[in-house]
Design an enzyme around this catalytic site. Structure first.
Site, PDB file in Angstrom:
ATOM      1  N   SER A 173      -4.801   6.068  13.441  1.00 18.55           N
ATOM      2  CA  SER A 173      -5.198   7.254  12.674  1.00 18.55           C
ATOM      3  C   SER A 173      -5.708   8.349  13.596  1.00 18.55           C
ATOM      4  CB  SER A 173      -6.316   6.863  11.697  1.00 18.55           C
ATOM      5  OG  SER A 173      -6.920   8.012  11.127  1.00 18.55           O
ATOM      6  N   ALA A 174      -5.502   9.578  13.215  1.00 11.79           N
ATOM      7  CA  ALA A 174      -6.047  10.718  13.979  1.00 11.79           C
ATOM      8  C   ALA A 174      -7.562  10.671  13.987  1.00 11.79           C
ATOM      9  CB  ALA A 174      -5.563  12.023  13.348  1.00 11.79           C
ATOM     10  N   THR A 175      -8.123   9.824  13.126  1.00 13.29           N
ATOM     11  CA  THR A 175      -9.591   9.696  13.110  1.00 13.29           C
ATOM     12  C   THR A 175     -10.123   9.200  14.447  1.00 13.29           C
ATOM     13  OG1 THR A 175      -9.422   9.142  10.792  1.00 13.29           O
ATOM     14  CG2 THR A 175     -11.515   8.658  11.831  1.00 13.29           C
ATOM     15  N   TYR A 225     -14.879   3.227  10.369  1.00  7.73           N
ATOM     16  CA  TYR A 225     -13.434   3.078  10.109  1.00  7.73           C
ATOM     17  C   TYR A 225     -12.650   3.493  11.353  1.00  7.73           C
ATOM     18  CZ  TYR A 225      -8.796   4.556   8.831  1.00  7.73           C
ATOM     19  OH  TYR A 225      -7.440   4.752   8.828  1.00  7.73           O
ATOM     20  N   LYS A 246     -10.146   1.347  14.219  1.00  7.56           N
ATOM     21  CA  LYS A 246      -8.801   1.734  14.675  1.00  7.56           C
ATOM     22  C   LYS A 246      -8.766   1.849  16.202  1.00  7.56           C
ATOM     23  CE  LYS A 246      -6.672   2.125  10.680  1.00  7.56           C
ATOM     24  NZ  LYS A 246      -5.570   1.214  10.311  1.00  7.56           N
ATOM     25  N   ASN A 300     -10.596   9.747  -2.721  1.00  6.48           N
ATOM     26  CA  ASN A 300     -11.383  10.347  -1.643  1.00  6.48           C
ATOM     27  C   ASN A 300     -10.670  11.569  -1.083  1.00  6.48           C
ATOM     28  OD1 ASN A 300     -13.429   8.269  -1.426  1.00  6.48           O
ATOM     29  ND2 ASN A 300     -11.804   6.947  -0.611  1.00  6.48           N
ATOM     30  N   ASP A 354      -4.250 -13.113   2.329  1.00  8.27           N
ATOM     31  CA  ASP A 354      -5.384 -12.381   2.896  1.00  8.27           C
ATOM     32  C   ASP A 354      -5.404 -12.721   4.382  1.00  8.27           C
ATOM     33  OD1 ASP A 354      -8.716 -11.549   1.856  1.00  8.27           O
ATOM     34  OD2 ASP A 354      -7.853 -11.499   3.883  1.00  8.27           O
ATOM     35  N   GLY A 390       0.826  -1.219   0.000  1.00  8.73           N
ATOM     36  CA  GLY A 390       0.000   0.000   0.000  1.00  8.73           C
ATOM     37  C   GLY A 390       0.851   1.256   0.000  1.00  8.73           C
ATOM     38  N   ARG A 395      -5.969  21.027   7.728  1.00 11.51           N
ATOM     39  CA  ARG A 395      -5.474  19.711   8.113  1.00 11.51           C
ATOM     40  C   ARG A 395      -3.966  19.737   8.314  1.00 11.51           C
ATOM     41  NH1 ARG A 395     -10.117  19.427   8.460  1.00 11.51           N
ATOM     42  NH2 ARG A 395     -11.580  17.792   7.816  1.00 11.51           N
ATOM     43  N   ILE A 397       1.408   3.812   2.316  1.00 11.42           N
ATOM     44  CA  ILE A 397       2.324   4.055   3.430  1.00 11.42           C
ATOM     45  C   ILE A 397       3.215   2.833   3.661  1.00 11.42           C
ATOM     46  CG2 ILE A 397       2.458   4.668   5.883  1.00 11.42           C
ATOM     47  CD1 ILE A 397      -0.357   6.066   5.261  1.00 11.42           C
ATOM     48  N   PHE A 423      -0.106  -2.585   8.669  1.00 11.14           N
ATOM     49  CA  PHE A 423      -0.787  -1.557   7.869  1.00 11.14           C
ATOM     50  C   PHE A 423      -2.117  -2.061   7.316  1.00 11.14           C
ATOM     51  CE2 PHE A 423       2.483   1.585   7.612  1.00 11.14           C
ATOM     52  CZ  PHE A 423       3.699   0.934   7.532  1.00 11.14           C
TER      53      PHE A 423
END
Ligand code: WQD
Length: 337
Positions: free
Chosen positions: A123-125, A147, A151, A196, A57, A9, A229, A11, A79
């Site tokens: 994630s900061a999410t 999502y 996390k 996105n 997978d 991916g 951001r 990152i 990741f």
């Protein structure tokens, strides 16, 4: 060996370059659902070193366990996972099954093979709609979409395993907004379908793949009205993973770290920076706000600096220059031109 999940991916591939260059031996796994093997071939090209790659997978517990059986895994950098916020709202069960199921399989294999060190791509999410800036690691975790929930739940799983297993160490890396590409232009972000995120979308407008950027609202309480951001160069992020791995190999327990610059940039500032980097005019129009968007989000990165000795070095112009080099040299991403 360091097992890197989701290694192909965006990152993951950039982190593999930094890991190999730091002298780590890696084994890469990916299901290639949202990535291509070409990215890992280019990692080997850039580093001059080959490494094992397995199409796995992580929902296939047996296939995953065979990787642990085949290599002397010392630590894992995790990741792999689905990561589109909007998609997670529409398909929550797919996100819970995939992100939690694959992580449970990973942790059970780690337990079976006595692997006690993990760096987790968080994630900061997870901070959700926290409106006190800058965001700090000791602030409440309150995600507002499935999502982000996955996390936060995985962060909790890791805390609980670390409490139960002597010597277990976990670094939870909360990314802000990763952008940019390796300075060679050989690897970069290769979103499938319509991007996105802002920067890959702007890059596709700059290269002529899309007609214009839609700015999601210019009536936010910010200096120019557009969302702010904390954009961080993916190579700074990769370096942060190497520092976190060094740290976790030497520590037990669980620590969260913000990986951000501590500086915010608005949508319009990003567009202007990309025009400077590409020499192209970026047409845009202002549209309605995107549901769920926070007006402002940026990090307090001082804990990572204090504990990991890590600090972001690249500014927004460098992020845009490196993105432009990747995009203009690879207009179809990893697909042949
Ligand atoms: C940035 C800014 C938009 C697109 C997301 C995920 C987060 C993480 C990083 C996984 C915002 C504006 C965007 C566009 C726009 N991913 N924008 N027009 O939403 O901060 O974070 O990616 O971990 O989980 O939430 O990033 O790039 O989507 O948006 O005006 O076409 O650009 O409103 O202000 P975001 P983004």
């Amino acid at each position: 060996m360091i097992l890197v999940t989701g290694a192909a991916g965006y990152i993951g591939s950039h982190t593999c370059v930094s890991l190999v260059q730091a002298g780590y031996d890696i084994v890469a796994i990916d299901n290639f659902a949202n990535s291509k093997p070409e990215s890992l071939r280019r990692v080997a090209e850039l580093t001059g070193k080959s490494f094992p790659v397995h199409a796995v997978d992580m929902l296939d517990a047996e296939a995953l366990d065979q990787v642990f059986g085949a290599y002397d895994v010392r630590a894992v950098i995790h990741f792999a996972g689905l990561k589109a916020v909007g998609e997670s709202v529409a398909q929550p069960l797919r996100y819970y099954r995939n992100n939690l199921g694959s992580t449970l399989n990973l942790l059970e294999s780690m337990e079976r093979h006595d692997v006690k060190k993990i760096v987790f791509s968080s994630s900061a999410t997870v901070y959700g709609a926290a409106n006190e800036m800058p965001l700090k690691e000791d602030m409440a975790v309150a995600p507002v979409n499935p999502y982000g929930q996955t996390k936060a739940m995985i962060e909790q799983m890791l805390r609980d395993v670390a409490s139960a297993v002597d010597g277990f160490g976990a670094a939870l890396l909360r990314y802000f907004n990763p952008v940019g590409a390796h300075p060679s232009g050989r690897i970069g972000e290769d979103p499938q379908g319509v991007p996105n995120n802002l920067v890959p979308y702007v890059a596709q407008v700059a290269v002529g793949k899309r007609p214009e950027v839609v700015v999601f609202g210019d009536d936010y309480p910010t200096p120019d009205g557009t969302g702010i951001r904390d954009y961080i160069h993916v190579m700074d992020l990769a370096d942060g993973h190497v520092r976190a791995l060094d740290w976790v190999l030497d520590h037990a327990g669980t620590e969260a770290f913000n990986l951000g610059t501590g500086r915010g940039s608005s949508v319009l500032e990003v567009i202007r920076a990309f025009e400077r980097a590409s020499g192209r005019t970026i047409p845009y129009r202002v549209g309605p706000r995107r549901p769920g968007d926070a007006p402002v989000s940026y990090a307090d990165p001082s804990k990572a600096e204090r504990v990991l000795g890590w600090k972001a070095t690249q500014d927004l112009d460098a992020m845009c220059r490196d993105t432009w080099r990747w995009q203009s040299q690879n207009p179809n991403g990893y697909d042949p031109a």
